[in-house]
Write a protein that holds these residues in place. Structure first.
Motif, mmCIF file in Angstrom:
data_model
loop_
_atom_site.group_PDB
_atom_site.id
_atom_site.type_symbol
_atom_site.label_atom_id
_atom_site.label_comp_id
_atom_site.label_asym_id
_atom_site.label_seq_id
_atom_site.Cartn_x
_atom_site.Cartn_y
_atom_site.Cartn_z
ATOM 1 N N ALA A 56 -13.474 28.610 -3.870
ATOM 2 C CA ALA A 56 -13.242 30.612 -4.920
ATOM 3 C C ALA A 56 -14.534 31.741 -5.338
ATOM 4 O O ALA A 56 -14.728 32.691 -5.073
ATOM 5 C CB ALA A 56 -12.837 30.196 -6.290
ATOM 6 N N LYS A 57 -15.699 30.734 -5.036
ATOM 7 C CA LYS A 57 -17.030 31.382 -5.261
ATOM 8 C C LYS A 57 -17.548 31.243 -3.983
ATOM 9 O O LYS A 57 -18.359 32.136 -4.518
ATOM 10 C CB LYS A 57 -18.041 30.363 -6.338
ATOM 11 C CG LYS A 57 -17.628 30.438 -7.388
ATOM 12 C CD LYS A 57 -18.781 28.713 -7.742
ATOM 13 C CE LYS A 57 -20.319 29.348 -8.075
ATOM 14 N NZ LYS A 57 -20.570 30.511 -8.864
ATOM 15 N N GLY A 58 -16.907 31.036 -3.051
ATOM 16 C CA GLY A 58 -17.688 31.688 -1.343
ATOM 17 C C GLY A 58 -18.953 30.617 -1.799
ATOM 18 O O GLY A 58 -20.007 31.162 -1.103
ATOM 19 N N ARG A 59 -19.440 29.874 -2.024
ATOM 20 C CA ARG A 59 -20.266 29.010 -2.153
ATOM 21 C C ARG A 59 -20.392 27.610 -1.287
ATOM 22 O O ARG A 59 -19.769 27.115 -0.641
ATOM 23 C CB ARG A 59 -20.686 28.118 -3.875
ATOM 24 C CG ARG A 59 -21.718 27.110 -4.140
ATOM 25 C CD ARG A 59 -21.330 26.761 -5.172
ATOM 26 N NE ARG A 59 -22.310 25.525 -5.549
ATOM 27 C CZ ARG A 59 -23.401 25.555 -6.539
ATOM 28 N NH1 ARG A 59 -22.909 26.967 -7.679
ATOM 29 N NH2 ARG A 59 -24.022 25.019 -7.425
ATOM 30 N N PRO A 60 -21.975 27.897 -0.536
ATOM 31 C CA PRO A 60 -22.853 26.781 0.125
ATOM 32 C C PRO A 60 -22.414 25.420 -0.532
ATOM 33 O O PRO A 60 -22.558 25.082 -1.437
ATOM 34 C CB PRO A 60 -23.618 26.646 0.757
ATOM 35 C CG PRO A 60 -23.897 28.419 -0.304
ATOM 36 C CD PRO A 60 -22.897 28.548 -1.093
ATOM 37 N N PRO A 142 -19.717 25.365 -12.008
ATOM 38 C CA PRO A 142 -20.714 25.582 -11.419
ATOM 39 C C PRO A 142 -21.079 27.153 -12.702
ATOM 40 O O PRO A 142 -19.702 27.176 -13.309
ATOM 41 C CB PRO A 142 -20.648 26.491 -9.725
ATOM 42 C CG PRO A 142 -19.032 25.852 -10.027
ATOM 43 C CD PRO A 142 -18.996 25.303 -10.586
ATOM 44 N N SER A 143 -21.454 28.231 -12.184
ATOM 45 C CA SER A 143 -21.739 29.505 -13.355
ATOM 46 C C SER A 143 -20.227 30.032 -12.239
ATOM 47 O O SER A 143 -19.582 29.877 -11.256
ATOM 48 C CB SER A 143 -22.664 30.149 -12.849
ATOM 49 O OG SER A 143 -22.812 30.184 -11.993
ATOM 50 N N ALA A 144 -19.028 30.704 -13.844
ATOM 51 C CA ALA A 144 -18.206 31.437 -12.855
ATOM 52 C C ALA A 144 -18.463 32.738 -11.810
ATOM 53 O O ALA A 144 -17.542 33.559 -12.240
ATOM 54 C CB ALA A 144 -17.170 31.329 -13.807
ATOM 55 N N ASN A 145 -18.899 33.099 -11.608
ATOM 56 C CA ASN A 145 -19.517 34.203 -10.558
ATOM 57 C C ASN A 145 -19.379 34.083 -8.978
ATOM 58 O O ASN A 145 -19.650 32.267 -8.522
ATOM 59 C CB ASN A 145 -20.544 34.670 -10.811
ATOM 60 C CG ASN A 145 -21.676 33.430 -10.466
ATOM 61 O OD1 ASN A 145 -21.875 32.781 -11.149
ATOM 62 N ND2 ASN A 145 -22.803 34.091 -9.361
ATOM 63 N N ILE A 146 -18.948 35.141 -8.507
ATOM 64 C CA ILE A 146 -18.983 34.050 -7.181
ATOM 65 C C ILE A 146 -20.204 34.552 -6.433
ATOM 66 O O ILE A 146 -21.230 34.808 -7.092
ATOM 67 C CB ILE A 146 -18.458 36.339 -6.027
ATOM 68 C CG1 ILE A 146 -16.722 36.454 -6.420
ATOM 69 C CG2 ILE A 146 -18.975 36.931 -4.143
ATOM 70 C CD1 ILE A 146 -16.692 37.775 -5.979
ATOM 71 N N PRO A 150 -24.671 37.656 -10.766
ATOM 72 C CA PRO A 150 -25.259 37.392 -11.259
ATOM 73 C C PRO A 150 -23.948 36.524 -12.423
ATOM 74 O O PRO A 150 -23.185 37.013 -12.169
ATOM 75 C CB PRO A 150 -25.528 39.002 -12.550
ATOM 76 C CG PRO A 150 -25.485 40.161 -11.469
ATOM 77 C CD PRO A 150 -24.418 39.389 -9.657
ATOM 78 N N SER A 151 -24.605 35.103 -12.439
ATOM 79 C CA SER A 151 -23.971 34.470 -13.438
ATOM 80 C C SER A 151 -23.103 35.311 -14.737
ATOM 81 O O SER A 151 -23.721 35.855 -15.623
ATOM 82 C CB SER A 151 -24.767 33.370 -14.497
ATOM 83 O OG SER A 151 -25.562 32.518 -13.326
ATOM 84 N N PRO A 152 -21.710 35.400 -15.121
ATOM 85 C CA PRO A 152 -21.733 35.944 -15.950
ATOM 86 C C PRO A 152 -21.705 35.274 -16.917
ATOM 87 O O PRO A 152 -21.366 34.239 -17.408
ATOM 88 C CB PRO A 152 -19.678 35.731 -15.541
ATOM 89 C CG PRO A 152 -20.076 34.726 -14.569
ATOM 90 C CD PRO A 152 -20.745 34.183 -14.386
ATOM 91 N N LYS A 235 -30.349 32.797 -2.308
ATOM 92 C CA LYS A 235 -30.909 34.639 -2.987
ATOM 93 C C LYS A 235 -29.454 34.086 -4.291
ATOM 94 O O LYS A 235 -28.732 34.049 -4.059
ATOM 95 C CB LYS A 235 -30.565 35.494 -2.101
ATOM 96 C CG LYS A 235 -30.593 36.768 -2.443
ATOM 97 C CD LYS A 235 -30.711 37.995 -1.141
ATOM 98 C CE LYS A 235 -31.194 38.993 -1.906
ATOM 99 N NZ LYS A 235 -31.075 39.979 -2.928
ATOM 100 N N HIS A 236 -29.936 34.491 -5.072
ATOM 101 C CA HIS A 236 -28.633 34.701 -6.737
ATOM 102 C C HIS A 236 -29.592 35.930 -7.333
ATOM 103 O O HIS A 236 -30.415 36.678 -7.100
ATOM 104 C CB HIS A 236 -29.539 33.286 -6.656
ATOM 105 C CG HIS A 236 -28.712 32.556 -8.018
ATOM 106 N ND1 HIS A 236 -27.361 33.158 -8.240
ATOM 107 C CD2 HIS A 236 -28.465 31.245 -7.399
ATOM 108 C CE1 HIS A 236 -27.290 32.548 -9.279
ATOM 109 N NE2 HIS A 236 -26.942 31.153 -8.404
ATOM 110 N N TYR A 237 -28.112 36.358 -8.006
ATOM 111 C CA TYR A 237 -27.738 36.758 -9.267
ATOM 112 C C TYR A 237 -28.393 38.091 -8.921
ATOM 113 O O TYR A 237 -29.011 38.997 -9.977
ATOM 114 C CB TYR A 237 -29.416 36.387 -10.079
ATOM 115 C CG TYR A 237 -29.668 35.274 -10.417
ATOM 116 C CD1 TYR A 237 -28.513 34.404 -10.751
ATOM 117 C CD2 TYR A 237 -31.184 34.798 -10.067
ATOM 118 C CE1 TYR A 237 -29.237 32.732 -11.021
ATOM 119 C CE2 TYR A 237 -31.221 33.440 -9.888
ATOM 120 C CZ TYR A 237 -30.267 32.081 -10.039
ATOM 121 O OH TYR A 237 -30.305 31.151 -11.149
HETATM 122 MG MG MG Z 1 -24.539 30.017 -10.115
#
Ligand code: MG
Ligand code: TXA
Length: 343
Positions: A56-60, A142-146, A150-152, A235-237
């Motif tokens: 859902a997040k597209g997270r590694p 995790p934080s509920a962002n893609i 940025p974290s929501p 890379k983040h946020y």
């Molecule tokens: Mg996060």
């Protein structure tokens, strides 16, 4: 999938927690507010569902999830604790801190990105607390962002990133602190800050002999390929705009931004500089460090909505909670800092 929306202000909260606890126990995904940012929760004991969170997040898949517990003692079931964990817990839990501990076998490697450690967090937000307690299982979140966004800090941002991809979301209003929890590793009586947050280095010195800050906190390039915390290397946020930090005083900041002639320009800056910019420049204003922590991620999303293509902010001070801002802002800027000094 239709994402169910619950609002703690307008609905009977017992029902919300019962239904969402049931969803979590059944392997579903529920986004919920915490005192830091919104989390995307799943039972830490369901490896198949944990994989859905990454999707859902597209997270590694090598970036581990934090596991949320209802009380600090609940860590015993899933991690190997130590005296320093309890000193930290006594002072700062429930609250915005995550402690990395050796994991027990019941925590699947899907949760920890293959590591033999697990991050333990006991949130203070009443909605987060109730949800974990009623679900009756530790919640990996995790934080509920893609991934990369940025974290929501508001439910509307969660919906924007996750609507249709998750089972339910609980709207508990805006998050209080606005940046993610402080992440620390512990060793004997020493602590290393891997991600700075609301609990500061100075706070931690109240309960342990020494506190060091990982070099990657201020210089993300120091993280390398195998950092102490896998999240450090991503890379983040980031807002969509090119985000640039300006190292100089208020006047130098204003002059630098005024010299930028092309693009749709925006500034994140202290309120007292409001009147200094030409009127076409979009302004995202704050009073003090705590207010900027609270609003930074919302400013990034607002700048996106406003079509800003070049976003500037003064390089923050790195003391106290300023270190958390410095870390998020330097990463959002991809380390782009422009030093301006007038003669
Ligand atoms: Mg996060
Ligand atoms: O405030 C927060 O911590 C929020 C709320 C929802 O609790 N959660 C959050 O999760 O920010 P996430 O997944 O966005 O960030 C977790 C960070 C990542 O940088 C990850 O690499 C690190 O914590 N982490 C988690 N488990 C770890 C472990 N076992 N060892 C090292 N770093 C770990």
């Amino acid at each position: 999938m239709k994402t169910k929306y619950y609002n703690v202000k307008s609905e009977e909260s017992c029902r919300i927690f019962e239904e969402c606890g049931e969803i979590i126990r059944g392997g579903g995904l529920v986004a919920f507010p915490t005192e830091t940012v919104y989390g995307l929760g799943v039972s830490a004991f369901c490896p198949g569902s944990v994989k859905k969170v990454f999707a859902a997040k597209g997270r590694p898949s090598d970036n581990p999830l934090i596991v949320h517990v209802a009380s600090p003692e609940d860590a015993e079931d899933i991690a190997v604790t130590c005296p320093l964990y309890y000193r930290i817990a006594e002072k700062f839990m429930p609250g915005p801190i995550t402690v990395i501990l050796p994991k027990r076998d019941n925590i699947p490697l899907e949760v920890t990105g293959g590591l033999d450690s697990v991050g333990i967090r006991c949130p203070s937000h009443p909605v987060a607390h109730q949800l974990i307690a009623v679900a009756g299982v530790p919640i990996a979140a995790p934080s509920a962002n893609i991934s990369g966004a940025p974290s929501p800090t508001k439910c509307s941002y969660v919906m924007r990133d996750m609507d249709g991809k998750i089972d339910a979301v609980i709207d508990g209003g805006d998050c209080d602190f606005g940046l993610e929890s402080t992440v620390v590793s512990v060793n004997g009586d020493s602590v290393v800050i891997l991600r700075p947050g609301a609990v500061t280095r100075e706070d931690l010195l109240l309960v342990c002999d020494s506190v060091s800050v990982s070099p990657a906190v201020k210089d993300p390039s120091a993280a390398g390929d195998r950092p102490e915390s896998p999240g450090m290397k991503y890379k983040h946020y980031s807002p969509n705009a090119r985000f640039v930090l300006v190292d100089g005083d208020g006047r130098e900041f204003v002059n630098y931004v005024s010299s930028v002639k092309d693009g749709n320009v925006g500034v994140i800056c202290p309120k007292d500089l409001d009147g200094e910019f030409e009127c076409h420049i979009k302004r995202y204003l704050y009073g003090d460090t705590d207010e900027l922590c609270h609003r930074l991620f919302a400013f990034f999303r607002q700048a996106d909505d406003d079509g800003v293509t070049k976003l500037f902010a003064p390089l923050p001070d790195d003391n106290g909670r300023g270190l958390a801002l410095y870390n998020r802002m330097i990463r959002a800027a991809g380390c782009t800092v422009i030093k301006v000094t007038e003669r």
